[in-house]
Design a protein around this motif. Structure first.
Motif, PDB file in Angstrom:
ATOM      1  N   ARG A 205      -6.054 -11.437   5.717  1.00  0.00           N
ATOM      2  CA  ARG A 205      -7.549 -11.261   6.506  1.00  0.00           C
ATOM      3  C   ARG A 205      -7.365 -10.091   7.472  1.00  0.00           C
ATOM      4  O   ARG A 205      -7.739 -10.719   8.831  1.00  0.00           O
ATOM      5  CB  ARG A 205      -7.920 -12.361   7.125  1.00  0.00           C
ATOM      6  CG  ARG A 205      -8.067 -13.747   5.882  1.00  0.00           C
ATOM      7  CD  ARG A 205      -8.970 -15.027   6.931  1.00  0.00           C
ATOM      8  NE  ARG A 205      -9.508 -16.138   5.865  1.00  0.00           N
ATOM      9  CZ  ARG A 205      -9.332 -17.576   6.105  1.00  0.00           C
ATOM     10  NH1 ARG A 205      -8.903 -18.221   6.900  1.00  0.00           N
ATOM     11  NH2 ARG A 205      -9.909 -17.935   5.461  1.00  0.00           N
TER      12      ARG A 205
ATOM     13  N   SER B 135       0.839  -1.517  -0.307  1.00  0.00           N
ATOM     14  CA  SER B 135      -0.133   0.177  -0.161  1.00  0.00           C
ATOM     15  C   SER B 135       0.600   0.923   0.153  1.00  0.00           C
ATOM     16  O   SER B 135       2.079   0.963   0.658  1.00  0.00           O
ATOM     17  CB  SER B 135      -1.237   0.171   1.176  1.00  0.00           C
ATOM     18  OG  SER B 135      -1.098   0.914   1.996  1.00  0.00           O
TER      19      SER B 135
ATOM     20  N   SER C 195       1.603  -7.300   2.043  1.00  0.00           N
ATOM     21  CA  SER C 195       0.468  -7.671   1.868  1.00  0.00           C
ATOM     22  C   SER C 195      -0.799  -7.151   3.033  1.00  0.00           C
ATOM     23  O   SER C 195       0.535  -7.667   3.840  1.00  0.00           O
ATOM     24  CB  SER C 195      -0.235  -8.705   1.291  1.00  0.00           C
ATOM     25  OG  SER C 195       0.774  -9.733   1.296  1.00  0.00           O
ATOM     26  N   ASP C 196      -1.610  -8.217   3.216  1.00  0.00           N
ATOM     27  CA  ASP C 196      -2.155  -8.396   3.585  1.00  0.00           C
ATOM     28  C   ASP C 196      -3.344 -10.135   3.782  1.00  0.00           C
ATOM     29  O   ASP C 196      -3.348 -10.242   3.073  1.00  0.00           O
ATOM     30  CB  ASP C 196      -3.711  -7.319   4.163  1.00  0.00           C
ATOM     31  CG  ASP C 196      -4.371  -7.397   3.265  1.00  0.00           C
ATOM     32  OD1 ASP C 196      -5.715  -7.497   3.462  1.00  0.00           O
ATOM     33  OD2 ASP C 196      -4.027  -7.392   2.384  1.00  0.00           O
TER      34      ASP C 196
ATOM     35  N   PRO D 132      -5.488 -10.823  -0.976  1.00  0.00           N
ATOM     36  CA  PRO D 132      -4.965  -9.423  -0.240  1.00  0.00           C
ATOM     37  C   PRO D 132      -5.841  -8.723  -0.510  1.00  0.00           C
ATOM     38  O   PRO D 132      -7.012  -7.775  -1.840  1.00  0.00           O
ATOM     39  CB  PRO D 132      -3.629  -9.276  -1.015  1.00  0.00           C
ATOM     40  CG  PRO D 132      -3.707 -10.187  -2.265  1.00  0.00           C
ATOM     41  CD  PRO D 132      -4.570 -10.836  -1.722  1.00  0.00           C
ATOM     42  N   ASN D 133      -5.729  -7.327  -0.141  1.00  0.00           N
ATOM     43  CA  ASN D 133      -6.891  -5.674  -0.045  1.00  0.00           C
ATOM     44  C   ASN D 133      -5.389  -5.177  -0.102  1.00  0.00           C
ATOM     45  O   ASN D 133      -6.596  -4.299  -1.327  1.00  0.00           O
ATOM     46  CB  ASN D 133      -7.575  -5.498   1.107  1.00  0.00           C
ATOM     47  CG  ASN D 133      -8.470  -6.000   1.697  1.00  0.00           C
ATOM     48  OD1 ASN D 133      -9.613  -6.548   0.979  1.00  0.00           O
ATOM     49  ND2 ASN D 133      -8.204  -6.866   2.839  1.00  0.00           N
ATOM     50  N   PHE D 134      -4.406  -5.336  -0.393  1.00  0.00           N
ATOM     51  CA  PHE D 134      -3.316  -4.588  -1.056  1.00  0.00           C
ATOM     52  C   PHE D 134      -2.416  -5.260  -1.095  1.00  0.00           C
ATOM     53  O   PHE D 134      -2.406  -5.982  -0.656  1.00  0.00           O
ATOM     54  CB  PHE D 134      -3.001  -3.115   0.151  1.00  0.00           C
ATOM     55  CG  PHE D 134      -2.579  -3.515   1.994  1.00  0.00           C
ATOM     56  CD1 PHE D 134      -0.718  -3.427   1.343  1.00  0.00           C
ATOM     57  CD2 PHE D 134      -3.495  -3.618   2.201  1.00  0.00           C
ATOM     58  CE1 PHE D 134      -0.438  -4.235   2.301  1.00  0.00           C
ATOM     59  CE2 PHE D 134      -3.149  -4.336   3.400  1.00  0.00           C
ATOM     60  CZ  PHE D 134      -0.967  -3.869   3.854  1.00  0.00           C
ATOM     61  N   TYR D 135      -1.431  -5.110  -2.177  1.00  0.00           N
ATOM     62  CA  TYR D 135      -0.067  -5.738  -2.501  1.00  0.00           C
ATOM     63  C   TYR D 135       0.683  -4.606  -3.216  1.00  0.00           C
ATOM     64  O   TYR D 135       0.193  -3.735  -4.068  1.00  0.00           O
ATOM     65  CB  TYR D 135      -1.348  -6.663  -3.357  1.00  0.00           C
ATOM     66  CG  TYR D 135      -0.256  -7.637  -3.645  1.00  0.00           C
ATOM     67  CD1 TYR D 135       1.487  -8.303  -2.782  1.00  0.00           C
ATOM     68  CD2 TYR D 135      -0.219  -8.157  -5.290  1.00  0.00           C
ATOM     69  CE1 TYR D 135       1.973  -9.095  -3.920  1.00  0.00           C
ATOM     70  CE2 TYR D 135       0.321  -9.490  -5.252  1.00  0.00           C
ATOM     71  CZ  TYR D 135       2.012  -9.630  -5.138  1.00  0.00           C
ATOM     72  OH  TYR D 135       2.680 -11.076  -5.326  1.00  0.00           O
TER      73      TYR D 135
ATOM     74  N   VAL E  50      -3.645  -6.444  -7.661  1.00  0.00           N
ATOM     75  CA  VAL E  50      -4.716  -7.544  -7.769  1.00  0.00           C
ATOM     76  C   VAL E  50      -5.257  -8.048  -8.187  1.00  0.00           C
ATOM     77  O   VAL E  50      -6.477  -7.557  -8.494  1.00  0.00           O
ATOM     78  CB  VAL E  50      -5.441  -7.269  -5.933  1.00  0.00           C
ATOM     79  CG1 VAL E  50      -5.930  -8.735  -5.412  1.00  0.00           C
ATOM     80  CG2 VAL E  50      -4.031  -6.950  -4.749  1.00  0.00           C
TER      81      VAL E  50
END
Length: 558
Positions: free
Chosen positions: A357, A22, A354-355, A342-345, A329
């Motif tokens: 969960r 991000s 990344s994330d 992921p929500n961000f990468y 993503v």
């Protein structure tokens, strides 16, 4: 053509699993405890969801054909487990333990980033210095990129080079030196905009290697040993396979010959690009490394004032875990992978970000002939897991990693990631088979060669790699890469002026189409190669070669 998950597939699978990045800064958790001694006898108990962990790892080994796996888990500065599963070698069978050395490949890159940050702190360079400030002779194929390339850019995969560009200069091992590899960068084509997007490379880490050596006055190996291995206590780790001595506790790497049967592969060294990959380490040592990372650079030892000693500052840690290059993503290739998308990468300084969960991750994978691995950190939870394997299965290290993450982050949610990744592998194999079937269908079965077979022999030169020799031996064409001992193979006519090159080393899984271009008079003007299978590792960047025929009296030993 049957297929197996190659190093390319291993990395691709890894990228699908824990994405990163991000544009916001990644900041280590406040109040992170310094790591305690790794030999502490009082270790925390494994979470209940890992009560069957040994059986689960063995299931992963069996499903994906991996002889041996080693795992270490750290939590809150302590080592929860460090353990080997299966065999480090099959002939004779010898068990893996926590001290078995594996090639960690691109997980080496984090050490290169830490070294550069240390040199920044010491005032010997600045991360935003131009590379030409330290290596005046450095050149890319574009003058603007040459002038604007900063040290930080070397670590971020945003140079404009294509995926794996230049890897054939050292993969499989070549006779070039690190300086010769970097000097040849001026001929490696730039296919994308500078800092416009992500494309994984290894060659710029050879540049980073030389920057470290120039700024420190030490060899890369000596610097890493002195400033990282020794203070962290990584007493078992080696810089590359050349440091391996007979009798050492080292795993043998295995690959699937012809995409089918498991076979041992010779150890590989990246003596000409050590900053990109090549460190051999155990999970015992990497547990220490993870704890130092999770502690923001703090060591277990205290200084005279009772403060933790450091190998790098918290600010340096923030920089390494700050996204530099966003990564798109995509959609999950199979529905079962949706929960881990992921929500961000993105990519920072030698770390994917990344994330998973709702939890931020810093992680990296490594791919090497016979070895793949993964290091995953969850900073806010002070949690880390490393999985080392001695076969080329990203599915194995991912399925083990996610079982550990779920046990700590989502107790009670025991997904069978082995089954999920097995489905993904089978889909990839089916796609590869479809690709081969399409080639066969498009082939003109009765097409003859455009020229007499012997006419295709000759010496061909590429601007960045050098010479590739095609010789007529006993009625067969043989291809040999002048600086790469393993790239020798037989060329079989396919159609018109295209051949299939089958390498003698069947563990490479990198057979290629070789296509000649003829002018109006039937004279050969160019030779191009491309991998046949979509599962061939991206480091076989045959597609970037522009091979031109050399006159016999002008042929050089390039």
């Amino acid at each position: 053509m049957s297929s197996r998950v190659s190093l390319r597939a291993a990395i691709a699978a890894a990228l699908l699993v824990v994405a990163c990045g991000s544009s916001a800064q990644s900041v280590p958790a406040k109040g992170t405890p310094p790591p305690i001694g790794i030999n502490d006898s009082a270790r925390p108990a494994l979470p209940p969801d890992l009560a069957d962990f040994a059986a689960y790892v063995d299931k992963a080994r069996s499903t994906f054909g991996v002889p041996g796996i080693a795992v270490a888990i750290v939590k809150d500065g302590q080592v929860v487990m460090e353990q080997g599963f299966g065999d480090k070698t099959l002939d004779p069978k010898q068990p893996v333990d926590a001290h078995t050395l594996f090639a960690i490949a691109s997980n080496t890159k984090a050490f290169t980033a830490a070294a550069l940050q240390q040199l920044d702190e010491a005032g010997k360079l600045k991360m935003d210095d131009r590379v030409i400030d330290h290596l005046p002779w450095f050149r890319m194929s574009d003058p603007y990129v040459t002038h604007e390339m900063r040290i930080r850019d070397l670590l971020a995969h945003r140079s404009g080079l294509s995926l794996g560009a230049g890897d054939l200069l050292y993969w499989p091992p070549t006779s070039y030196s690190t300086k010769e590899v970097v000097e040849r960068l001026k001929h490696v084509p730039i296919k994308n905009g500078f800092r416009s997007g992500y494309a994984y490379d290894n060659i710029l880490f050879a540049v980073a290697t030389l920057v470290i050596e120039q700024a420190s006055g030490q060899s890369y190996a000596d610097y890493i040993r002195t400033h990282l291995f020794q203070p962290v206590g990584m007493d078992e780790s080696l810089i590359d396979k050349n440091d391996i001595k007979p009798g050492m506790n080292v795993a043998t790497g295995y690959a699937k010959e012809n995409f089918k049967n498991l076979k041992s592969v010779p150890p590989m060294a990246w003596s000409n690009d050590p900053g990109a990959g090549g460190i051999y380490a155990s999970v015992h040592d990497l547990a220490k490394w993870m704890n130092v990372q999770l502690a923001g650079g703090a060591l277990p030892q205290k200084d005279a004032d009772g403060k933790a000693k450091r190998i790098f500052s918290e600010d340096s840690q923030r920089q390494m875990w700050t996204m530099l290059t966003p990564i798109k993503v995509g959609k999950p290739p199979i529905p079962e992978l949706a929960p881990i998308m992921p929500n961000f990468y993105g990519y920072g300084e030698s770390w994917f970000l990344s994330d998973y969960r709702g939890h931020r991750l810093a992680w990296h994978t490594g791919g090497w002939p016979g070895f793949v691995s993964r290091v995953t950190l969850v900073p806010e939870e002070h949690l880390g897991v490393v999985v080392l394997t001695n076969a080329e299965s990203g599915a194995a290290f991912n399925s083990v990693t996610y079982r550990v993450l779920d046990a700590y982050l989502h107790p009670g949610q025991k997904t069978d990631w082995v089954a999920v990744y097995d489905k993904l592998v089978k889909k990839g194999e089916a796609n590869a088979d479809d690709s081969w079937a399409k080639h066969q269908k498009a082939r003109e079965k009765n097409a003859k060669l455009d020229l007499p077979q012997a006419s295709y022999a000759g010496t061909f030169q590429d601007p960045w790699y050098g010479n590739v020799i095609v010789s007529n031996e006993g009625g067969k064409l043989r291809m040999r890469f002048a600086h790469t001992k393993q790239l020798i193979g037989t060329m079989t006519p396919w159609q018109h002026s295209t051949f299939v090159v089958k390498w003698d080393d069947r563990t490479l899984n990198a057979d290629a189409f070789a296509t000649y271009t003829l002018d109006a008079d039937g004279k050969i003007t160019e030779l191009r190669l491309q991998p046949i299978s979509p599962l061939t590792d991206f480091s076989f960047d045959f597609q970037d070669l522009r091979l031109k025929p050399l006159d016999k009296d002008k042929a050089s030993d390039e």
